[in-house]
Design an enzyme around this catalytic site. Structure first.
Site, PDB file in Angstrom:
ATOM      1  N   ASN A   1       7.746   5.931  -3.503  1.00  0.00           N
ATOM      2  CA  ASN A   1       7.479   4.511  -3.270  1.00  0.00           C
ATOM      3  C   ASN A   1       8.132   3.645  -4.334  1.00  0.00           C
ATOM      4  O   ASN A   1       8.228   4.025  -5.507  1.00  0.00           O
ATOM      5  CB  ASN A   1       5.975   4.220  -3.123  1.00  0.00           C
TER       6      ASN A   1
ATOM      7  N   CYS B   1       7.133   2.237   1.017  1.00  0.00           N
ATOM      8  CA  CYS B   1       6.466   3.541   0.911  1.00  0.00           C
ATOM      9  C   CYS B   1       7.483   4.674   0.758  1.00  0.00           C
ATOM     10  O   CYS B   1       8.631   4.584   1.231  1.00  0.00           O
ATOM     11  CB  CYS B   1       5.660   3.826   2.171  1.00  0.00           C
TER      12      CYS B   1
ATOM     13  N   GLU C   1       7.574   7.570   2.268  1.00  0.00           N
ATOM     14  CA  GLU C   1       8.002   8.218   3.514  1.00  0.00           C
ATOM     15  C   GLU C   1       9.171   7.476   4.143  1.00  0.00           C
ATOM     16  O   GLU C   1      10.113   8.079   4.645  1.00  0.00           O
ATOM     17  CB  GLU C   1       6.833   8.261   4.506  1.00  0.00           C
TER      18      GLU C   1
ATOM     19  N   CYS D   1       0.704   6.100   5.866  1.00  0.00           N
ATOM     20  CA  CYS D   1       0.145   4.862   6.407  1.00  0.00           C
ATOM     21  C   CYS D   1       0.645   4.647   7.843  1.00  0.00           C
ATOM     22  O   CYS D   1       1.578   5.309   8.299  1.00  0.00           O
ATOM     23  CB  CYS D   1       0.518   3.666   5.526  1.00  0.00           C
TER      24      CYS D   1
ATOM     25  N   CYS E   1       4.373   3.873   8.297  1.00  0.00           N
ATOM     26  CA  CYS E   1       5.223   5.063   8.091  1.00  0.00           C
ATOM     27  C   CYS E   1       5.127   5.993   9.291  1.00  0.00           C
ATOM     28  O   CYS E   1       6.132   6.596   9.704  1.00  0.00           O
ATOM     29  CB  CYS E   1       4.829   5.786   6.809  1.00  0.00           C
TER      30      CYS E   1
HETATM   31  N1  THU Z   1       2.257   4.223  -0.222  1.00  0.00           N
HETATM   32  C1  THU Z   1       3.196   5.134   0.185  1.00  0.00           C
HETATM   33  O1  THU Z   1       4.213   5.332  -0.489  1.00  0.00           O
HETATM   34  N2  THU Z   1       2.976   5.816   1.324  1.00  0.00           N
HETATM   35  C2  THU Z   1       1.879   5.657   2.130  1.00  0.00           C
HETATM   36  O2  THU Z   1       1.840   6.230   3.209  1.00  0.00           O
HETATM   37  C3  THU Z   1       0.765   4.831   1.681  1.00  0.00           C
HETATM   38  C4  THU Z   1       1.049   3.955   0.529  1.00  0.00           C
HETATM   39  C5  THU Z   1       2.514   3.450  -1.428  1.00  0.00           C
HETATM   40  C6  THU Z   1       2.777   1.993  -1.189  1.00  0.00           C
HETATM   41  C7  THU Z   1       2.361   1.391  -2.506  1.00  0.00           C
HETATM   42  O3  THU Z   1       3.462   1.450  -3.388  1.00  0.00           O
HETATM   43  C8  THU Z   1       1.278   2.311  -3.013  1.00  0.00           C
HETATM   44  O4  THU Z   1       1.392   3.518  -2.272  1.00  0.00           O
HETATM   45  C9  THU Z   1      -0.143   1.772  -2.861  1.00  0.00           C
HETATM   46  O5  THU Z   1      -0.371   1.362  -1.556  1.00  0.00           O
END
Ligand code: THU
Length: 160
Positions: free
Chosen positions: A62, A73, A75, A112, A115
């Protein structure tokens, strides 16, 4: 009226050591990718590792921004890195791991919704399921055999 069973099944592993050698190796790449996340605001570092059809591995993490919604994110960083560099290479699996300096993540951190939708686009495009394996910092690991299984009633280009 009748009830519809959405019927998602997943495998639950007690920890990373119960995974197959291939999956464990991929998860280790995801864990390693968390180290290079740029997450100064949330302190929540996510790593994603894609196993490609030729057995190469592409990782992402991320990337946050002072203007919060401009961040991305792990992913989506990983899948877009893969698709932009190798548009015709299929993805076999994605492993996802997360670590937070705010709390111990002792349960699996699923991707999430945005993603899931993004990954689903590429699963449809390549015409082959993508296995998803995800965990927190330690503890249980979840594995599903497709992105679609994480996205019931999904939206795709057949509606357009
Ligand atoms: N985040 C991800 O990288 N992937 C996810 O599926 C959920 C959230 C990151 C986004 C942000 O930088 C941090 O986690 C907190 O939400």
């Amino acid at each position: 009226m009748k009830k519809i069973n959405l019927g998602t099944t997943a495998l639950l592993f007690e920890d990373i050591n119960q995974l197959s050698d291939v999956d464990k190796n991929l998860m280790k790449f995801a864990v390693k990718a968390t180290k290079d996340a740029y997450a100064p605001y949330s302190k929540f570092s996510v790593g994603a590792a894609l196993l490609m059809e030729d057995d190469t591995i592409i990782t992402g993490n991320n990337q946050e921004n002072a203007a919060y919604p401009s961040g991305m994110c792990a992913e989506r960083v990983a899948i877009w890195k893969a698709s932009s560099s190798f548009p015709n290479k299929k993805v076999k699996k994605i492993a996802i791991a997360a670590i937070s300096s705010n709390k111990k993540l002792d349960r699996p951190v699923g991707p999430c919704g945005a993603c899931r939708q993004t990954l689903f686009e590429y699963e449809v495009k390549q015409g082959k399921d993508v296995e998803v394996i995800f965990m927190g910092e330690f503890g249980n690991v979840i594995k599903t055999n497709s992105i679609a299984s994480l996205l019931p009633f999904s939206f795709d280009n057949t509606y357009l």
